[in-house]
Enzyme design. Structure first.
Site, short mmCIF file in Angstrom:
data_model
loop_
_atom_site.label_atom_id
_atom_site.label_comp_id
_atom_site.label_asym_id
_atom_site.label_seq_id
_atom_site.Cartn_x
_atom_site.Cartn_y
_atom_site.Cartn_z
N ASN A 1 11.59 1.97 2.34
CA ASN A 1 11.32 1.53 3.71
C ASN A 1 12.30 2.12 4.71
O ASN A 1 11.92 2.46 5.83
CB ASN A 1 11.34 0.00 3.78
CG ASN A 1 10.00 -0.58 3.36
OD1 ASN A 1 8.99 0.12 3.33
ND2 ASN A 1 9.97 -1.85 3.02
N CYS B 1 8.92 -5.67 7.41
CA CYS B 1 9.74 -4.99 6.39
C CYS B 1 10.81 -4.04 6.92
O CYS B 1 11.96 -4.13 6.52
CB CYS B 1 8.84 -4.22 5.43
SG CYS B 1 8.03 -5.32 4.28
C1 UDX Z 1 5.76 -0.88 5.37
C2 UDX Z 1 5.68 0.19 4.27
O1 UDX Z 1 4.83 1.27 4.70
C3 UDX Z 1 5.16 -0.42 2.97
O2 UDX Z 1 5.20 0.54 1.93
C4 UDX Z 1 6.04 -1.62 2.61
O3 UDX Z 1 5.55 -2.26 1.44
C5 UDX Z 1 6.09 -2.62 3.75
O4 UDX Z 1 6.55 -1.98 4.94
P1 UDX Z 1 3.99 -2.03 7.00
O5 UDX Z 1 5.18 -2.57 7.70
O6 UDX Z 1 2.90 -2.96 6.63
O7 UDX Z 1 4.42 -1.30 5.64
O8 UDX Z 1 3.30 -0.88 7.91
P2 UDX Z 1 3.59 0.67 8.19
O9 UDX Z 1 2.28 1.36 8.16
O10 UDX Z 1 4.64 1.22 7.33
O11 UDX Z 1 4.06 0.67 9.71
C6 UDX Z 1 5.27 0.06 10.13
C7 UDX Z 1 5.46 0.27 11.62
O12 UDX Z 1 5.77 1.62 11.92
C8 UDX Z 1 4.23 -0.08 12.47
O13 UDX Z 1 4.63 -0.77 13.63
C9 UDX Z 1 3.65 1.26 12.80
O14 UDX Z 1 2.90 1.25 13.98
C10 UDX Z 1 4.90 2.11 12.93
N1 UDX Z 1 4.66 3.54 12.70
C11 UDX Z 1 4.26 4.00 11.47
C12 UDX Z 1 4.87 4.45 13.73
O15 UDX Z 1 5.23 4.07 14.85
N2 UDX Z 1 4.66 5.79 13.50
C13 UDX Z 1 4.27 6.26 12.28
O16 UDX Z 1 4.11 7.49 12.14
C14 UDX Z 1 4.05 5.34 11.24
#
Ligand code: UDX
Ligand code: ADP
Length: 465
Positions: A225, A277
């Site tokens: 993470n 997370c």
């Molecule tokens: C994350 C991890 O991806 C996952 O493997 C773990 O088990 C839990 O934490 P999650 O928090 O559900 O999952 O969503 P994720 O898709 O990782 O996005 C997290 C945040 O980052 C979101 O607010 C998303 O909008 C943001 N994000 C993600 C970006 O701003 N840019 C990106 O390129 C990717």
């Protein structure tokens, strides 16, 4: 050892979907998900699958197939613990809001309570699996509690971190890149690991199931993470540079992402990452490093959070400065409140912090989100404790229709990348707004050229305004 009964403590975003998929893929195993929250369990048992407490694409179908057959949701925690061979701990581990490690360490009180409850109820040997995100060496703490308060029962503790992302939980579970299982290197530990490997092997190829020692497994979750969040903060740092210089962050992301060593994923600049997370896990990492006296390591990772906070506040301040340095009394429409699309989860969502900053400037916020309830939004703001409940309510209005949210607004801020936002009749929205009509696209989802053609003053993260 063949497991025939599983219990999962905690019916939240992790426990619910994970157990639904395990049950769906292992029809010979009875899976019972328990929670102390009666309303949540009632919602999991609701006949109408649209009312499940967690919104995840595809979850309703999986639950529909298994529920009542080998998947059960219940509030009878003791009974489920007693009957199970394998117990997953999937309770929440929020960041501590008090005492030592405040705002940094994970609060393990729910996990500890679970361990104590298992210890007092168990009469037969159990495999206990930590599924919640936990700081390294939590398994050790669970073990100490179980061994010292139990009734001579044998416990094996496994770490099996969850890598699902919200909004894609079911696909992530069904087609996992990898499953990680940490356990003791003793023969009993290896036997417990094998029992859990067999459960996942029901649908995943064996080479994707990695086994390690417990500590490596725990630390890998935090590290995964932290690396993902670091990519987002890195591209967000570049987005500010792009805005100041006329480069386009999408073009930069595309160019660097084509380098196979860098890769294209998690390079989308945004108003800031949210979710339960990323921030929590990095803070955990920072706290652990500090506790071990590793100041340089702690500072390095903390910077990822500092950059993310900066990105959220910078977005809010851009709105204020563009609206002639005052938003006092002005209606600002928010499209989206969830931390990402396809989820009703709002934990650490950027929208909360942007709203808080704008309310400090006395703006009137009007929000539309396809899946988040108004109660949740007010609770989120109150949780920050920036002002009293009444003031929050006076400044935050929630509506069930996007066109109503935008009517007479001075500006629209896009905080979540819901697909439906792209399909709106933007001409109609423009006509009903205060002029000049501003759009601040914190998710880079709209067609900027089209928006400008309609007449909007369009601002997007990561390119010149
Ligand atoms: C994350 C991890 O991806 C996952 O493997 C773990 O088990 C839990 O934490 P999650 O928090 O559900 O999952 O969503 P994720 O898709 O990782 O996005 C997290 C945040 O980052 C979101 O607010 C998303 O909008 C943001 N994000 C993600 C970006 O701003 N840019 C990106 O390129 C990717
Ligand atoms: P996550 O995203 O980690 O799944 P959630 O907050 O969505 O977190 O879910 C955690 C669930 O665990 C909550 O529904 C909470 O009621 C439940 N829970 C916490 N402590 C206990 C406990 N001791 N026994 C049973 N359920 C618990």
């Amino acid at each position: 050892m063949k497991v025939s009964k599983i219990c999962c403590i905690g019916a939240g975003y992790v426990g619910g979907p994970t157990m639904a998929v395990i049950a769906d893929k292992n029809r010979d195993i009875q899976v019972t998900v328990v929670d102390i929250n009666k309303d949540r369990i009632a919602a999991w048992n609701d006949e109408d699958l649209n009312n499940l407490p967690v919104f995840e694409p595809g979850l309703d179908e999986v639950v529909g197939r298994a529920r009542g057959k080998n998947l059960f949701f219940s509030t009878e925690v003791d009974k489920a613990i007693d009957e199970a061979h394998m117990i997953f701990i999937s309770v929440n581990t929020p960041t501590k809001t008090y005492g030592k490690g405040k705002n940094m360490a994970a609060d393990l009180k729910y996990v500890e309570l679970c361990a104590r409850q298992i210890a007092s109820v168990a009469k037969t040997d159990k495999i206990v699996v930590e599924k919640s995100t936990l700081p390294v060496r939590t398994a050790e703490a669970i073990k100490t509690i179980l061994y010292n308060t139990g009734n001579g029962v044998n416990f094996q503790i496994l770490s099996n971190p969850e890598f699902l992302a919200e909004g894609t939980a079911i696909t992530d579970l069904e087609h996992a890149d990898r499953v990680l299982i940490g356990g003791d290197e003793t023969p009993e530990g290896q036997e417990a690991i094998q029992a859990l490997v067999d459960i996942y092997a029901a649908w995943l190829p064996k080479e994707r199931i990695l086994t390690t020692n417990v500590w490596s497994s725990e630390l890998s979750k935090l590290t995964a993470n932290a690396f993902l969040a670091q990519r987002v903060s890195s591209i967000n740092a570049i987005s500010e540079l792009c805005e100041a210089t006329g480069a386009n962050v999408n073009e930069v992301a595309r160019a660097i992402g084509m380098d196979s060593r860098i890769g294209p994923k998690f390079l989308k600049a945004s108003v800031g990452f949210g979710g339960s997370c990323f921030q929590k896990d990095i803070l955990n990492l920072v706290y652990i490093a500090k506790s071990l006296g590793l100041e340089a390591v702690a500072d390095y990772w903390e910077q990822v959070i500092i950059m993310n906070d900066h990105q959220k506040i910078r977005f809010a301040e851009k709105i204020v400065s563009t609206l002639f340095n005052t938003v006092s009394g002005k209606k600002i429409a928010f499209l989206g409140w969830a931390f990402k699309k396809d989820t009703n989860d709002t934990r650490e969502s950027a929208a909360i912090y942007v709203a808080d900053r704008l309310i400090d400037e006395q703006a009137q916020i009007c929000v539309f989100d396809p899946k988040v309830s108004s109660k949740q939004m007010i609770d989120d703001l109150n949780y920050l404790q920036s002002r009293d409940r009444k003031s929050n309510q006076n400044h935050l209005n929630v509506v069930g229709d996007p066109y109503e949210a935008c009517k007479d607004a001075h500006a629209i801020a896009i905080l979540t990348e819901w697909d439906e936002f792209k399909e709106y009749d933007w001409q109609r929205i423009y006509e009903n707004m205060n002029k000049p009509a501003f759009v601040f696209d914190g998710r880079m989802i709209l067609d900027g050229e089209k928006m400008k053609e309609i007449g909007f003053k369009y601002y997007v993260i990561g390119s010149e305004y």
